[in-house]
Design a protein around this motif. Sequence first.
Motif, short mmCIF file in Angstrom:
data_model
loop_
_atom_site.label_atom_id
_atom_site.label_comp_id
_atom_site.label_asym_id
_atom_site.label_seq_id
_atom_site.Cartn_x
_atom_site.Cartn_y
_atom_site.Cartn_z
N HIS A 136 43.94 33.36 33.18
CA HIS A 136 45.34 33.62 32.88
C HIS A 136 45.89 34.76 33.74
CE1 HIS A 136 48.94 34.92 30.73
NE2 HIS A 136 48.98 33.71 30.18
N ALA A 137 45.13 35.85 33.83
CA ALA A 137 45.62 37.03 34.54
C ALA A 137 45.81 36.76 36.04
CB ALA A 137 44.64 38.18 34.34
N LEU A 138 44.92 36.00 36.64
CA LEU A 138 44.94 35.80 38.08
C LEU A 138 45.77 34.61 38.52
CD1 LEU A 138 41.17 36.51 38.89
CD2 LEU A 138 43.12 38.05 39.21
N LYS A 197 47.19 22.79 32.98
CA LYS A 197 47.37 23.90 33.92
C LYS A 197 46.34 25.00 33.67
CE LYS A 197 50.84 22.38 36.32
NZ LYS A 197 50.69 22.08 37.78
N PHE A 198 46.00 25.20 32.40
CA PHE A 198 45.00 26.23 32.09
C PHE A 198 43.64 25.84 32.64
CE2 PHE A 198 41.62 28.03 29.52
CZ PHE A 198 41.92 29.38 29.62
N LEU A 199 43.27 24.57 32.52
CA LEU A 199 41.97 24.14 33.03
C LEU A 199 41.92 24.26 34.55
CD1 LEU A 199 41.16 21.03 30.79
CD2 LEU A 199 40.25 23.35 30.62
N LEU A 223 36.16 34.69 31.43
CA LEU A 223 36.83 33.81 32.39
C LEU A 223 38.18 33.28 31.91
CD1 LEU A 223 33.86 31.88 34.02
CD2 LEU A 223 35.37 33.57 35.06
N PRO A 224 38.36 32.91 30.62
CA PRO A 224 39.70 32.48 30.19
C PRO A 224 40.75 33.56 30.39
CG PRO A 224 38.06 31.75 28.61
CD PRO A 224 37.35 32.67 29.56
N PHE A 225 40.38 34.82 30.14
CA PHE A 225 41.30 35.94 30.39
C PHE A 225 41.61 36.06 31.88
CE2 PHE A 225 41.63 40.32 31.86
CZ PHE A 225 42.80 40.72 31.24
N LEU A 226 40.56 36.00 32.70
CA LEU A 226 40.77 36.12 34.14
C LEU A 226 41.57 34.96 34.69
CD1 LEU A 226 37.21 37.37 35.21
CD2 LEU A 226 39.32 38.72 35.03
N LEU A 251 39.60 27.64 39.04
CA LEU A 251 39.78 28.62 40.11
C LEU A 251 39.06 29.93 39.79
CD1 LEU A 251 43.56 28.06 40.96
CD2 LEU A 251 41.58 27.36 42.34
N ALA A 252 39.12 30.33 38.51
CA ALA A 252 38.45 31.56 38.09
C ALA A 252 36.94 31.45 38.23
CB ALA A 252 38.83 31.90 36.65
N VAL A 253 36.38 30.28 37.91
CA VAL A 253 34.94 30.04 38.06
C VAL A 253 34.55 30.14 39.54
CG1 VAL A 253 33.10 28.32 37.84
CG2 VAL A 253 34.72 28.67 35.96
N GLU A 254 35.32 29.47 40.39
CA GLU A 254 35.01 29.49 41.83
C GLU A 254 35.11 30.91 42.38
OE1 GLU A 254 37.89 26.70 43.21
OE2 GLU A 254 36.62 24.94 42.80
N LYS A 255 36.09 31.67 41.93
CA LYS A 255 36.25 33.06 42.37
C LYS A 255 35.06 33.90 41.93
CE LYS A 255 39.44 36.99 42.16
NZ LYS A 255 39.42 37.21 43.62
N GLN A 256 34.54 33.63 40.73
CA GLN A 256 33.40 34.39 40.20
C GLN A 256 32.18 34.20 41.11
OE1 GLN A 256 33.91 36.24 37.39
NE2 GLN A 256 31.94 37.20 37.70
N PHE A 257 31.93 32.97 41.53
CA PHE A 257 30.78 32.71 42.40
C PHE A 257 31.01 33.27 43.81
CE2 PHE A 257 29.70 29.52 39.15
CZ PHE A 257 28.35 29.80 39.00
N GLU A 258 32.26 33.27 44.28
CA GLU A 258 32.55 33.86 45.58
C GLU A 258 32.29 35.36 45.56
OE1 GLU A 258 36.59 32.86 46.38
OE2 GLU A 258 36.19 30.71 46.69
N GLU A 259 32.73 36.02 44.48
CA GLU A 259 32.49 37.46 44.35
C GLU A 259 31.01 37.77 44.27
OE1 GLU A 259 34.74 38.54 40.94
OE2 GLU A 259 36.67 38.60 42.02
#
Length: 446
Positions: free
Chosen positions: A410-412, A423-425, A405-408, A430-438
Amino acid sequence: MDEAAGDLKQALPNFNDSLQVHVEVHQKSSSTAKTENVTAHVMQLLNRHSIVFGDYTWTEFDDPLLVKNVNSVAVVDTELKLKDRKPIDLEKCNICIHVFQLNEEGPSAENLEDESEELVAANHWLLPAVDFHRLWESLIYDSEIKSNLLDYVTTTLLFSDKNVDSNLIAWNRVVLLHGIPLNNPIFTCHPLGPPGTGKTSLCKALAQKLSIRLSSRYRYGQLVEINSHSLFSKWFSESGKLVTKMFQKIHELIDDKDALVFVLIDEVESLTAARSASSAGTEPSDAIRVVNAVLTQIDHIRRYPNVVILTTSNITEKIDLAFVDRADIKQYIGPPSPAAIFNIYISCIEELMKRQIIYPRQQLLTLRDLEMIGYVENNISKLSLLLNDISRKSEGLSGRVLRKLPFLAHALFIQSPTVTVEKFLEALLLAVEKQFEERKTLMEST
């Protein structure tokens, strides 16, 4: 020693008096210095810095011998015993120094031939290996899993060295890490344990750790990871011969008394499930003979004093009870709790700060710090409380996903060379929320 350090030493609790502290010394691969010389200079370093707060690592030295020959000196695994960062007076502890060099060759394949093709039956590493360096530290659990596994294997080897009569006191040198509690009624509804919880990684890390920890007893370690699907997928004629050939190779390794040998059987249910199917009449009788042969081979090699059998399973209900009975430790490895997730994220953020991707460096509070201030928000605790909230929202994700998730994030959501912690947090959330949406989308589509 200065006056402040002396005052601190006087205030230290008595638990230091009986504490065994392990110090791992990573010797450079190019170094030819003798272990006893390196150990002597490391002791001098520890004498000059006798008070540490939990685990601590030195990577810079003013001693020319250490500069030339050593990558790092690390006080390790204190949190497994102390459960918290506390001041430790090394002068009052039983210090065990382990000097090691990493094998950089990578795994070699153990190939076996049947009538029609050559099979990769196992991967084989010389330990300690660069492939598993710091893997142990990256695995974070809530309970005493790591400590218990270390203590278990250490005791099995001690009992063997002391020639304890195994007919009077039984131990089998078999560890089973599984994804669902055994004999759990939820089996009927959820027979598949969670993948990505680190069972296989923990086996490899344990083998690496013990190869270092027991380097004074064994010159090196060996890890043989058996490819169960290749070895046990063919049940006619040649399969029995393949099993025999595989274990003959393991016997050759065990015969070297200077080697500590670990045999890793991932997804061990692939052995025992076949026997269940055979009993039900859905597989030929050769299947049950092969699996019986495997269990017999395991029974034989576990009698050797320098071998440990490590196994994992996600489909717990299919593990044959005859195998379960052989396991001394049957350890459940589940998804990480919010507290463990918090510590996983902290370790990731520390790495990104070290590499100056997160910049400037900011100190985040630990969960214990937050608890001590009653989780009150202020300028100091604000970011740590945000990370704690993200950790709770991440519950249900596997350790494998959490590390991505830290990589995602940054990448996304960042895509710049440097970013502030705040800003990173925000991106991590957002990456966590996207993971559950997917995950939800995938479930709806199946």
